[in-house]
Write a protein that holds these residues in place. Structure first.
Motif, PDB file in Angstrom:
ATOM      1  N   TYR A   1     -10.322  12.774   3.549  1.00  8.07           N
ATOM      2  CA  TYR A   1      -9.230  12.739   4.522  1.00  8.07           C
ATOM      3  C   TYR A   1      -8.357  11.502   4.309  1.00  8.07           C
ATOM      4  O   TYR A   1      -7.126  11.596   4.291  1.00  8.07           O
ATOM      5  N   VAL A   2      -9.003  10.353   4.156  1.00  9.82           N
ATOM      6  CA  VAL A   2      -8.249   9.104   3.953  1.00  9.82           C
ATOM      7  C   VAL A   2      -7.473   9.162   2.648  1.00  9.82           C
ATOM      8  O   VAL A   2      -6.304   8.768   2.582  1.00  9.82           O
ATOM      9  N   PHE A   3      -8.105   9.685   1.596  1.00 16.51           N
ATOM     10  CA  PHE A   3      -7.451   9.750   0.285  1.00 16.51           C
ATOM     11  C   PHE A   3      -6.249  10.687   0.313  1.00 16.51           C
ATOM     12  O   PHE A   3      -5.163  10.348  -0.149  1.00 16.51           O
ATOM     13  N   SER A   4      -6.455  11.882   0.877  1.00 21.00           N
ATOM     14  CA  SER A   4      -5.382  12.875   0.865  1.00 21.00           C
ATOM     15  C   SER A   4      -4.281  12.569   1.869  1.00 21.00           C
ATOM     16  O   SER A   4      -3.166  13.068   1.740  1.00 21.00           O
ATOM     17  N   ASN A   5      -4.598  11.757   2.896  1.00 18.72           N
ATOM     18  CA  ASN A   5      -3.592  11.439   3.920  1.00 18.72           C
ATOM     19  C   ASN A   5      -3.234   9.953   3.933  1.00 18.72           C
ATOM     20  O   ASN A   5      -2.760   9.447   4.946  1.00 18.72           O
ATOM     21  N   SER A   6      -3.474   9.281   2.816  1.00 16.41           N
ATOM     22  CA  SER A   6      -3.237   7.835   2.763  1.00 16.41           C
ATOM     23  C   SER A   6      -1.786   7.486   3.063  1.00 16.41           C
ATOM     24  O   SER A   6      -1.507   6.561   3.825  1.00 16.41           O
ATOM     25  N   GLU A   7      -0.861   8.227   2.481  1.00 18.64           N
ATOM     26  CA  GLU A   7       0.553   7.928   2.718  1.00 18.64           C
ATOM     27  C   GLU A   7       0.915   8.148   4.181  1.00 18.64           C
ATOM     28  O   GLU A   7       1.666   7.366   4.774  1.00 18.64           O
ATOM     29  N   TYR A   8       0.358   9.199   4.781  1.00 17.42           N
ATOM     30  CA  TYR A   8       0.638   9.490   6.192  1.00 17.42           C
ATOM     31  C   TYR A   8       0.102   8.381   7.095  1.00 17.42           C
ATOM     32  O   TYR A   8       0.798   7.917   8.007  1.00 17.42           O
ATOM     33  N   LEU A   9      -1.130   7.937   6.847  1.00 14.52           N
ATOM     34  CA  LEU A   9      -1.738   6.894   7.669  1.00 14.52           C
ATOM     35  C   LEU A   9      -0.982   5.576   7.539  1.00 14.52           C
ATOM     36  O   LEU A   9      -0.763   4.871   8.530  1.00 14.52           O
ATOM     37  N   PHE A  47       0.827  -1.209   0.000  1.00 17.44           N
ATOM     38  CA  PHE A  47       0.000   0.000   0.000  1.00 17.44           C
ATOM     39  C   PHE A  47       0.861   1.259   0.000  1.00 17.44           C
ATOM     40  O   PHE A  47       0.522   2.253  -0.631  1.00 17.44           O
ATOM     41  N   LYS A  48       1.980   1.213   0.728  1.00 15.51           N
ATOM     42  CA  LYS A  48       2.870   2.376   0.777  1.00 15.51           C
ATOM     43  C   LYS A  48       3.442   2.659  -0.612  1.00 15.51           C
ATOM     44  O   LYS A  48       3.466   3.807  -1.067  1.00 15.51           O
ATOM     45  N   SER A  54       2.139   5.307   6.744  1.00 20.99           N
ATOM     46  CA  SER A  54       3.437   5.508   7.398  1.00 20.99           C
ATOM     47  C   SER A  54       3.335   5.300   8.905  1.00 20.99           C
ATOM     48  O   SER A  54       4.227   4.700   9.520  1.00 20.99           O
ATOM     49  N   ILE A  55       2.255   5.795   9.502  1.00 18.52           N
ATOM     50  CA  ILE A  55       2.053   5.599  10.938  1.00 18.52           C
ATOM     51  C   ILE A  55       1.956   4.108  11.260  1.00 18.52           C
ATOM     52  O   ILE A  55       2.565   3.620  12.223  1.00 18.52           O
ATOM     53  N   ALA A  56       1.211   3.360  10.437  1.00 18.90           N
ATOM     54  CA  ALA A  56       1.072   1.916  10.649  1.00 18.90           C
ATOM     55  C   ALA A  56       2.422   1.217  10.506  1.00 18.90           C
ATOM     56  O   ALA A  56       2.736   0.277  11.254  1.00 18.90           O
ATOM     57  N   ILE A  57       3.224   1.670   9.549  1.00 16.81           N
ATOM     58  CA  ILE A  57       4.546   1.058   9.338  1.00 16.81           C
ATOM     59  C   ILE A  57       5.471   1.334  10.523  1.00 16.81           C
ATOM     60  O   ILE A  57       6.187   0.447  11.004  1.00 16.81           O
ATOM     61  N   TYR A  58       5.473   2.562  11.018  1.00 12.46           N
ATOM     62  CA  TYR A  58       6.319   2.893  12.172  1.00 12.46           C
ATOM     63  C   TYR A  58       5.907   2.100  13.410  1.00 12.46           C
ATOM     64  O   TYR A  58       6.772   1.628  14.167  1.00 12.46           O
ATOM     65  N   CYS A  59       4.612   1.954  13.625  1.00 10.74           N
ATOM     66  CA  CYS A  59       4.140   1.163  14.772  1.00 10.74           C
ATOM     67  C   CYS A  59       4.546  -0.299  14.629  1.00 10.74           C
ATOM     68  O   CYS A  59       4.997  -0.936  15.598  1.00 10.74           O
ATOM     69  N   SER A  60       4.385  -0.837  13.423  1.00 13.44           N
ATOM     70  CA  SER A  60       4.779  -2.226  13.173  1.00 13.44           C
ATOM     71  C   SER A  60       6.275  -2.415  13.363  1.00 13.44           C
ATOM     72  O   SER A  60       6.726  -3.415  13.933  1.00 13.44           O
TER      73      SER A  60
END
Length: 341
Positions: free
Chosen positions: A270-278, A48-49, A280-286
């Protein structure tokens, strides 16, 4: 006294221990590192990233985004001028047309410069659309994906910043055009600045006399320009189409339907425009959770299959760590054509 809350906390701690810490109950293999579901989830995150960046790059170049980008460029420009105590520039449709003709010419003739290979200067386009300028300037950009990127590149360049904050300019025109440039699909941005020669007011009571004697040239209205240079006129140039305004018919909708639609639109945007940010947050947490479990595995686990699990976990960590470097900025840096003029 042993309460239900204590029992809940104890159960939660036991499950977390199974998830992260190698012990006899999980056969010395933390569930987080052993589970195929977690592994596939991480692979999906990486996919997804990567897709979000590719999606961004592809759609940012789409010509259908041109009007939005054009509006944002002008807004950013005027915000900066107002912050510098300068008057905002008004959008001039003639300058918009001249900028579009210049952008078309650069793409059609394969050059990126103020002056075309045939020696035609930027001021040709001002005159072509009948803009009688006293002051004029031009900023160019190619290969950028977002309006703030273009704006910041211009603002950080002394000559381009001088154009943007020139107190003599009163009007601006902008064109954003997508097309093929030397085999690559790129976006060209042209922004023109100007102020027109003001015609002197003639008192109505003063009689107009005919005089056939040649007069000396008026040096007061001689255009003062910051010379740069441009392109060749495109073939079959159509005249500027005047804007037509008319009465609009409004259609009313139920208030509940409109409210629900706005709420859904808000979340989707919001989800569309911030998809990369969201993502990225999931990746950092993982990355954080896998790292914690990996350290427990290395320093605590002594059971069978330790080597294979460590190797598998190391691969996951490398993939997650690499994903943190995949972003829009890195995509921009890999663009074959990224320049201003």
């Amino acid at each position: 006294m042993y309460t239900s809350d204590d029992k809940l906390i104890e159960n939660l701690a036991a499950k977390c221990k199974l998830l992260f810490v190698p012990e006899e109950k999980n056969n010395f293999q933390p569930v987080l590192l052993k589970s195929r579901v977690v592994f596939y989830f991480i692979i999906c995150l990486l996919s997804f990233k990567l897709l979000s960046v590719l999606f961004y790059v592809d759609f940012s170049r789409n010509i259908f985004f041109a009007d939005i980008t054009k509006t944002e460029l002008v807004n950013l420009l005027n915000q900066e001028r107002v912050s510098q105590n300068l008057p905002a520039l008004s959008v001039n449709s003639q300058l918009d047309q001249a900028a579009l003709l210049k952008a078309q010419d650069m793409l059609q003739n394969g050059y990126f410069a103020h002056q075309s290979p045939q020696g035609i200067s930027p001021w040709f386009w001002f005159k072509k659309i009948g803009y009688n300028y006293k002051y004029a300037g031009e900023n160019l950009a190619i290969g950028f994906f977002e309006s703030p990127d273009v704006y910041n590149a211009w603002l950080n360049s002394v000559s381009h910043r001088d154009n943007m904050l020139n107190k003599n300019y009163k009007e601006v025109g902008t064109a954003v055009l997508n097309g093929n440039f030397d085999g690559s699909n790129v976006t060209v941005v042209v922004q023109l600045f100007g102020s027109q020669v003001q015609k002197p007011e003639v008192p109505q009571s003063a009689p107009i006399k005919e005089d056939n004697t040649p007069s000396a040239p008026n040096t007061e209205n001689t255009p003062n320009i910051e010379e740069k240079t441009p392109g060749i006129p495109p073939q079959n140039v159509s005249p500027e189409t005047p804007a037509v305004s008319g009465n609009e018919t409004s259609v009313s909708e139920p208030q509940n339907s409109i409210a629900n639609s706005n709420v859904y639109e808000k979340y989707i945007n919001y989800v569309f425009s911030n998809s990369e940010y969201l993502i990225s947050i999931a990746i950092y947490c993982s990355l954080l959770l896998v790292t914690i479990s990996f350290l427990f595995l290395v320093f605590i686990h002594r059971g069978p299959g330790r080597r294979d699990l460590i190797l598998r976990s190391a691969v996951v960590l490398i993939l997650l760590f690499s994903a943190t470097f995949i972003n829009k900025e890195s995509a921009i840096q890999m663009t074959p054509y990224l320049a201003i003029a």
